[in-house]
Motif scaffolding. Structure first.
Motif, PDB file in Angstrom:
ATOM      1  N   SER A 173       2.659  -9.303   0.746  1.00  0.00           N
ATOM      2  CA  SER A 173       4.085  -9.383   0.444  1.00  0.00           C
ATOM      3  C   SER A 173       4.286 -10.629  -0.407  1.00  0.00           C
ATOM      4  CB  SER A 173       4.930  -9.414   1.712  1.00  0.00           C
ATOM      5  OG  SER A 173       4.267 -10.036   2.750  1.00  0.00           O
ATOM      6  N   THR A 223       5.693  -3.152   1.074  1.00  0.00           N
ATOM      7  CA  THR A 223       5.793  -4.605   1.155  1.00  0.00           C
ATOM      8  C   THR A 223       6.136  -5.037   2.582  1.00  0.00           C
ATOM      9  OG1 THR A 223       6.838  -6.584   0.259  1.00  0.00           O
ATOM     10  CG2 THR A 223       8.207  -4.626   0.399  1.00  0.00           C
ATOM     11  N   VAL A 248       0.467 -12.210  -4.552  1.00  0.00           N
ATOM     12  CA  VAL A 248       1.612 -11.302  -4.692  1.00  0.00           C
ATOM     13  C   VAL A 248       2.817 -12.092  -5.194  1.00  0.00           C
ATOM     14  CG1 VAL A 248       3.108  -9.632  -3.547  1.00  0.00           C
ATOM     15  CG2 VAL A 248       0.730  -9.882  -2.808  1.00  0.00           C
ATOM     16  N   LYS A 283       7.548  -1.136  -3.238  1.00  0.00           N
ATOM     17  CA  LYS A 283       8.644  -1.386  -2.296  1.00  0.00           C
ATOM     18  C   LYS A 283       8.359  -0.855  -0.892  1.00  0.00           C
ATOM     19  CE  LYS A 283      12.749   0.813  -2.139  1.00  0.00           C
ATOM     20  NZ  LYS A 283      13.969   1.415  -2.694  1.00  0.00           N
ATOM     21  N   VAL A 319      -0.356  -1.273  -4.994  1.00  0.00           N
ATOM     22  CA  VAL A 319      -0.277  -2.660  -5.471  1.00  0.00           C
ATOM     23  C   VAL A 319      -0.767  -2.648  -6.916  1.00  0.00           C
ATOM     24  CG1 VAL A 319      -1.219  -4.991  -5.218  1.00  0.00           C
ATOM     25  CG2 VAL A 319      -0.669  -3.623  -3.173  1.00  0.00           C
ATOM     26  N   VAL A 324       7.993  -7.514  -6.066  1.00  0.00           N
ATOM     27  CA  VAL A 324       8.059  -6.172  -5.487  1.00  0.00           C
ATOM     28  C   VAL A 324       8.633  -5.241  -6.553  1.00  0.00           C
ATOM     29  CG1 VAL A 324       9.126  -4.741  -3.692  1.00  0.00           C
ATOM     30  CG2 VAL A 324       8.482  -7.113  -3.184  1.00  0.00           C
ATOM     31  N   VAL A 349       3.791  -5.652  -5.492  1.00  0.00           N
ATOM     32  CA  VAL A 349       3.564  -4.674  -4.435  1.00  0.00           C
ATOM     33  C   VAL A 349       4.711  -3.653  -4.429  1.00  0.00           C
ATOM     34  CG1 VAL A 349       4.606  -6.255  -2.758  1.00  0.00           C
ATOM     35  CG2 VAL A 349       3.177  -4.392  -1.942  1.00  0.00           C
TER      36      VAL A 349
END
Ligand code: ATP
Ligand code: MG
Lengths: 395, 264
Positions: free
Chosen positions: A167, A160, A182, A157, A197, A185, A155
């Motif tokens: 997240s 998130t 997920v 930054k 994403v 990040v 994801v």
């Protein structure tokens, strides 16, 4: 010249009116500078996004990756076009970088994780192997990269933690019973990518049941200068039915509506407010001139010219406005840590923007406040310059 | 230009340079015959010919001065008295170049004021006239020294030179220790003395004073009048003073009366 101290101290003596007027100007400058900072944030998210040496290829008639669709077989045809960089094989830890990648871009509805129960769109990009290597600006900053061919995603930054399930360590459904996991990040130089994403092309495509094609194709060019050769070749080929845009232009165009609307709104409001603030400054300065007509007459009697009186009062008005300008600019810096989530009108997905303080914003805001002082103070200053020296003699 | 006029003024009076304070000793010697000299029909520094001044109030025309002639010899100290509304301030304003006569010629300090533009008049005032006002007219947000410095800001003097002259002028009025005081920190008499320092700092030829003691108690008024006498006798300033106060008029060397727009 009448010393500027005279004006500064005159402002300080009238504490309450000075504070009230400067406060109004501070408010306007706050709104104005906030709009500029948002504009800078948008520029950074979109304008600085995208590379010069990458072309985004969409189906003719589409303005965004979301509405575009390109057949799988056509993706390979692009590899042979002029100016396209060949695939680069990976060696010694350096990953392979493809010359051409086709990607699927969709939006999912996600619940905002602020307890409001509201939902918004999040943009999901399915990319083939080498999709991350294709973007050297993208880096995993926590967790890890998704395993190829898995339902793992990373994801961006800036989004998130903002949405339920999106997240690290969590999962969310792309379609019913098609969860994505997920695992990390990434950041991408503050660009619009950071509001996306990223996952595996085939997994996402299969989940959506549209294995026959991709949304868009990105092409790495041998150099910046190769773009026009590539573009004319692609667009001349009616069989392809595609159009090419530089990636940087693509993002900039995408941002135009959003930024135009937000920044325009902010600046519009600021300018509307500034009319009120200028009238406030004019009233304050007019009062000052009326109260000080004897003082002005004395200066005239001593030999100061009309022009020096005019300049003195214009400077006083500008100083008054600058007090407000400095306060407003200082306060707006507090926004630097604030991020706002807005709808990108082009993709109908959520983009997270920050207020970016830059030197240009500060200078523009201060100049703006100075101009308010100049405009508001001009007529009172003209009035002051017309005070007769005989006023000095009045008891 | 202003510098020139200061120097010319001092040269004429055969004074050492360096300004007011250093003249004190030399001037003291002249004291005995100073007054006589000043009065003794020297060349006139103010010449008014057939001056009329009227004001328009709605349809009505108020004739304040009507065909007035006046000569003031250089170096004299004149007091102008007369009933309220007789036109004393109007006359003083014309002499000082603050106002223009409706008709007639005003020649003051060698210039024909009737022919000068507003801008030229302002410059001329800064070089030739020192003002003493009834209510002092100090700028409240400036210190005593800054108030006194104001006229010097219209010259090309360096900051150092200005500071020196400000100090000298404040020494003449006995307030060198109040340089950094603001007007509200001074008594009325002290304020008026700062105003006098401001009036002389440019070394003007003429000092005009409209009721200089009107806002002062007797003691302060006497101090101010004594100071004005000194300016006349030691520094050879021509002084034109409007006053209601017989005791003040008494200090002048010439007393005039204005009544119904004409000098008696
Ligand atoms: N700007 C003006 N407009 C209209 N009338 C004026 C103006 N200035 C002065 N006058 C009138 O001219 C007349 C003389 O005024 P002036 O101020 O010269 O009198 P004065 O002798 O100084 O009186 P006082 O002793 O009260 O100061 C008065 O009737 C006054 O109302
Ligand atoms: Mg008067």
């Amino acid at each position: 010249m009448i010393p500027v101290q005279y004006n500064i101290r005159s402002l300080m003596v009238r504490k309450v009116t000075t504070a009230a007027t400067a406060g109004g100007i501070a408010l306007v400058v706050f709104v104005f500078a906030a709009a500029l900072m948002l504009g800078e944030g948008i520029n950074r998210a979109f304008g600085s996004s995208g590379r010069q040496d990458v072309a985004v290829v969409l189906r003719n008639g589409s303005d965004s990756e979301l509405s575009s669709g390109i057949n799988n077989d056509l993706v390979n045809l692009l590899k042979g076009q002029p100016g396209v960089s060949p695939d680069r094989a990976g060696e010694g830890g350096v990953p392979a970088v493809p010359g051409v990648i086709g990607e699927v871009v969709v939006v999912v509805s996600a619940e905002i994780d602020d307890g409001s129960g509201g939902t918004t769109n999040v943009l999901i990009r399915g990319m083939p192997a080498g999709g991350m290597a294709f973007r050297p600006e993208a880096k995993i900053v926590s967790g890890r990269a998704p395993a190829p061919g898995s339902n793992e995603v990373v994801v961006g930054k800036s989004i998130t933690g903002r949405f339920k399930g999106i997240s690290p360590g969590q999962s969310f459904d792309l379609r019913r019973n098609r969860p994505l996991q997920v695992v990390g990040v990434f950041e991408a130089n503050g660009s619009a990518y950071e509001s996306e994403v990223w996952g595996d092309l085939d997994v996402i495509r299969t989940s959506l049941g549209r294995s026959a094609g991709v949304s868009s194709v990105r092409v790495r060019l041998a150099s910046n200068g190769q773009f026009s050769a590539f573009k004319s070749a692609v667009e001349a080929d009616k069989q392809l039915g595609m159009k090419a845009t530089r990636e940087s232009d693509y993002f900039r165009k995408q941002s135009e509506q959003t930024s135009g609307f937000l920044v325009g709104l902010g600046i519009g409001v600021a300018i509307l407010f500034s009319l009120a603030a200028m009238i406030g400054a004019a009233i304050t300065m007019n009062g000052a001139v009326a109260n000080r007509s004897k003082e002005i007459g004395t200066l005239r009697a001593l030999g100061f010219s009309r022009l020096s009186i005019l300049i003195s009062f214009v400077l006083e008005a500008i100083a008054l406005a600058l007090i407000g300008g400095v306060i407003g600019t200082a306060l707006v810096m507090l926004l630097a840590s604030v991020e706002v989530s807005v709808l990108n009108f082009q993709t109908f997905s959520q983009v997270v923007l920050s207020f970016r303080p830059t030197a240009a914003v500060v200078v523009t805001a201060l100049v703006f406040s100075g101009v308010m002082g100049l405009v508001g103070g001009l007529f009172p200053a003209i009035r002051a310059s017309r005070v007769s020296p005989v006023e000095a003699m009045r008891a | 230009m202003t510098t020139g006029s200061i120097e010319a003024g001092e040269a004429k009076e055969a004074k050492s340079e360096g300004g007011a304070a250093s003249k004190a000793g030399a001037a003291a010697k002249e004291k005995g015959d100073g007054k006589g000299k000043a009065d003794a029909g020297g060349p006139s520094i103010v010449t008014l010919r057939k001056i009329s001044r009227s004001f328009q109030r709605g349809r009505e025309t108020i004739q304040v001065l009507d065909g007035l002639d006046l000569e003031v010899p250089a170096g004299s100290f004149e007091a102008l008295m007369g009933p309220s509304g007789s036109g004393k301030s109007t006359l003083l304003n014309i002499i000082a170049g603050l106002d223009r006569p409706t008709t007639g010629d005003a020649e003051v300090a060698g210039s024909n004021l009737s022919r000068m533009s507003d801008g030229e008049l302002a410059k001329w005032r800064s070089q030739n006239i020192g003002f003493i006002f009834q209510s002092f007219n100090l700028i409240p947000v400036l210190t005593a020294a800054q108030n006194v410095e104001l006229p010097l800001l219209l010259t090309h003097l360096s900051s150092d030179e200005r500071k020196k002259r400000v100090a000298t002028a404040l020494r003449v009025v006995g307030l060198e220790d109040r340089m950094e005081h603001y007007p509200r920190q001074l008594s009325g008499g002290q304020e008026q003395r700062v105003a006098i320092a401001r009036a002389i700092v440019n070394d003007p030829k003429i000092i005009v004073a409209d009721e200089p003691t009107g806002d002062l108690d007797r003691k302060s008024a006497d101090d101010v009048l004594t100071l004005m006498e000194r300016l006349n006798k030691e520094f050879h300033k021509t002084i034109f003073m409007v006053t209601h106060d017989p005791a003040a008029a008494e200090r002048a060397s010439v007393q005039r009366r204005l009544d119904k727009g004409a000098l008696q």
